[in-house]
Design a protein around this motif. Sequence first.
Motif, PDB file in Angstrom:
ATOM      1  N   LEU A  85       0.935  -1.242   0.053  1.00  9.71           N
ATOM      2  CA  LEU A  85      -0.102   0.053   0.210  1.00  9.71           C
ATOM      3  C   LEU A  85       0.647   1.391  -0.051  1.00  9.71           C
ATOM      4  CD1 LEU A  85      -2.759  -1.179   2.453  1.00  9.71           C
ATOM      5  CD2 LEU A  85      -3.210  -0.155   0.253  1.00  9.71           C
ATOM      6  N   LYS A  86       0.208   2.355  -0.638  1.00 10.14           N
ATOM      7  CA  LYS A  86       0.968   3.594  -1.045  1.00 10.14           C
ATOM      8  C   LYS A  86       0.104   4.792  -0.290  1.00 10.14           C
ATOM      9  CE  LYS A  86       2.972   2.137  -5.175  1.00 10.14           C
ATOM     10  NZ  LYS A  86       3.179   2.441  -6.689  1.00 10.14           N
ATOM     11  N   PRO A  87       0.700   5.822   0.358  1.00  2.83           N
ATOM     12  CA  PRO A  87      -0.099   6.863   0.536  1.00  2.83           C
ATOM     13  C   PRO A  87      -1.178   7.314  -0.315  1.00  2.83           C
ATOM     14  CG  PRO A  87       2.091   7.418   1.298  1.00  2.83           C
ATOM     15  CD  PRO A  87       2.138   6.087   0.515  1.00  2.83           C
ATOM     16  N   GLU A  88      -0.940   7.262  -1.802  1.00  2.54           N
ATOM     17  CA  GLU A  88      -1.815   7.673  -2.563  1.00  2.54           C
ATOM     18  C   GLU A  88      -3.064   6.593  -2.551  1.00  2.54           C
ATOM     19  OE1 GLU A  88       1.249   7.402  -3.087  1.00  2.54           O
ATOM     20  OE2 GLU A  88       1.801   6.615  -5.089  1.00  2.54           O
ATOM     21  N   ASP A  89      -3.223   5.712  -1.916  1.00  2.00           N
ATOM     22  CA  ASP A  89      -4.155   4.681  -2.025  1.00  2.00           C
ATOM     23  C   ASP A  89      -5.221   5.070  -0.760  1.00  2.00           C
ATOM     24  OD1 ASP A  89      -1.904   1.957  -2.390  1.00  2.00           O
ATOM     25  OD2 ASP A  89      -3.349   2.944  -4.091  1.00  2.00           O
ATOM     26  N   THR A  90      -4.850   6.022  -0.209  1.00  2.00           N
ATOM     27  CA  THR A  90      -5.804   6.563   1.017  1.00  2.00           C
ATOM     28  C   THR A  90      -7.103   6.960   0.349  1.00  2.00           C
ATOM     29  OG1 THR A  90      -3.922   7.069   2.473  1.00  2.00           O
ATOM     30  CG2 THR A  90      -5.981   8.305   2.643  1.00  2.00           C
ATOM     31  N   ALA A  91      -8.123   6.486   0.875  1.00  2.00           N
ATOM     32  CA  ALA A  91      -9.536   6.835   0.274  1.00  2.00           C
ATOM     33  C   ALA A  91     -10.459   6.260   1.069  1.00  2.00           C
ATOM     34  CB  ALA A  91      -9.615   6.611  -1.171  1.00  2.00           C
ATOM     35  N   VAL A  92     -11.715   6.522   0.698  1.00  2.00           N
ATOM     36  CA  VAL A  92     -12.894   5.696   1.120  1.00  2.00           C
ATOM     37  C   VAL A  92     -13.218   4.689   0.036  1.00  2.00           C
ATOM     38  CG1 VAL A  92     -15.501   5.509   1.804  1.00  2.00           C
ATOM     39  CG2 VAL A  92     -13.905   7.525   2.568  1.00  2.00           C
ATOM     40  N   TYR A  93     -13.304   3.340   0.355  1.00  2.00           N
ATOM     41  CA  TYR A  93     -13.412   2.344  -0.584  1.00  2.00           C
ATOM     42  C   TYR A  93     -14.836   1.761  -0.467  1.00  2.00           C
ATOM     43  CZ  TYR A  93      -8.472   2.170  -1.590  1.00  2.00           C
ATOM     44  OH  TYR A  93      -7.252   2.287  -1.862  1.00  2.00           O
ATOM     45  N   TYR A  94     -15.459   1.681  -1.661  1.00  2.00           N
ATOM     46  CA  TYR A  94     -16.815   1.451  -1.737  1.00  2.00           C
ATOM     47  C   TYR A  94     -17.134   0.227  -2.667  1.00  2.00           C
ATOM     48  CZ  TYR A  94     -17.899   6.033  -0.336  1.00  2.00           C
ATOM     49  OH  TYR A  94     -17.980   7.407   0.331  1.00  2.00           O
TER      50      TYR A  94
END
Length: 114
Positions: A85-94
């Motif tokens: 995982l990378k910081p740019e993977d940070t998000a809300v996942y739906y």
Amino acid sequence: QVQLVESGGGLVQAGGSLRLSCAASRNIFTINRMGWYRQAPGKQRDLVAAITSGGITSYKDSVKGRFTIYRDVAKNTVYLQMDSLKPEDTAVYYCNAQQVITYWGQGTQVTVSS
């Protein structure tokens, strides 16, 4: 109608792994396509990975080789294994289920710290 319940988000350091789960209220063989989308603050919601009723998978270019979508038909559950995982993977996942109507889960937060 399909209800989707997600779980598995959280906080992880860069390079770590998380597994998201999406439990559907009906037989997932009857759902044309199930997928995972993500939405970061101020950005649009994008498709990350998807799996068809026939088992064909597809991925967003930036996650290829790091994320894997798979399913357990007996549990009517679709998973998203996220590695490296990378910081740019940070998000809300739906979680998403596509029939004639599109259904969404409630979302789960994934935060990757650097």
